[in-house]
Design an enzyme around this catalytic site. Sequence first.
Site, PDB file in Angstrom:
ATOM      1  N   ILE A 289       1.145  -0.804  -0.162  1.00  0.00           N
ATOM      2  CA  ILE A 289      -0.124  -0.218   0.344  1.00  0.00           C
ATOM      3  C   ILE A 289       0.816   0.579   0.318  1.00  0.00           C
ATOM      4  O   ILE A 289       0.345   2.301  -0.559  1.00  0.00           O
ATOM      5  CB  ILE A 289      -0.883  -0.231   1.329  1.00  0.00           C
TER       6      ILE A 289
ATOM      7  N   GLY B  28       8.243   3.866   1.161  1.00  0.00           N
ATOM      8  CA  GLY B  28       9.277   4.896   1.216  1.00  0.00           C
ATOM      9  C   GLY B  28      10.465   4.542   1.162  1.00  0.00           C
ATOM     10  O   GLY B  28      10.752   3.388  -0.106  1.00  0.00           O
ATOM     11  N   ALA B  29      11.648   5.308   1.229  1.00  0.00           N
ATOM     12  CA  ALA B  29      12.815   5.033   0.559  1.00  0.00           C
ATOM     13  C   ALA B  29      13.633   3.691   1.059  1.00  0.00           C
ATOM     14  O   ALA B  29      14.905   3.806   0.708  1.00  0.00           O
ATOM     15  CB  ALA B  29      14.028   6.460   1.171  1.00  0.00           C
TER      16      ALA B  29
ATOM     17  N   ASP C  37      10.120  12.658  12.850  1.00  0.00           N
ATOM     18  CA  ASP C  37       9.559  13.155  11.207  1.00  0.00           C
ATOM     19  C   ASP C  37       7.552  13.103  11.797  1.00  0.00           C
ATOM     20  O   ASP C  37       7.019  12.894  10.497  1.00  0.00           O
ATOM     21  CB  ASP C  37       9.595  11.988  10.605  1.00  0.00           C
TER      22      ASP C  37
END
Length: 279
Positions: free
Chosen positions: A41, A44-45, A172
């Site tokens: 779904i 990310g990095a 974050d």
Amino acid sequence: MEVEAIQPTPQAPSIEPPIVSESTSPLPTIFQNDPTPPELIAQGAEALLYRTTYLLPEIRCALKYRPSKPYRHPILDARLTKHRILSEARVLVKCRKEGVPVPAVYALDEKEGWLMVEWVEGEVSRIKLNEWLKKRKEDGMGEGGQEHLKGLMGRIGSAVGRMHAIGIVHGDLTTSNMMLRPVKNDLTNGDGITTDDDRVLDGEIILIDFGLASQSTSDEDRAVDLYVLERAFGSTHPRAEPLFSEVLDAYGKSFKGANIVLKKLEDVRMRGRKRSMLG
């Protein structure tokens, strides 16, 4: 004199961004024979996020998988993956134990690089907040009637404060890393009627994605956390930024040392302004 015709320069074909499929980063063997395969779904990095189930088909969960990186030395890659999986799990367990609203940890394998956590029902706060702001703009509403927005900002500040109070820094903090979990009991307006517009911002704030989190009691680290969140509001929800003081007010009431952090935030802001001026 013959003039040689100039052949048109062939245009280079457009380069499409590579489509990353699940086959490029196969899941560990334990998930490959699952009767209900995990559904990718988000990517990310550093990690892939899947929706799957835990033990029983009706228990949904989120699977975070950190595939090996071919550009890193295998030993270094294995150590980094193990450290990050265990670090995130420890932070989540500590938050959960102390009553901070985060997903529960179900299972993990630090060697294989995966972490399985509770599936949080609801919607990402960023999406719901932008939906609410867009609706108000379309309806031509002014500055009044922002009680629901103030309530959301207050719940965000309280959740962040409770996290900081137990010595956890997120790393974050954005509204993309906060879920709005629907409340079980419907709220009604003054006439006893519940409207969809009223309920858009209702729900419990759940903090997610602790991949960059750390255990720290440094007021500087806490202030940087708040500064990142403030900048995120300025860039993602500029119409809500004037009410960011509601976040800080709720944060200030959340734990004993919050006022020191808020003073430190002023210093962090000042350094941020100087960097902006210097480019």
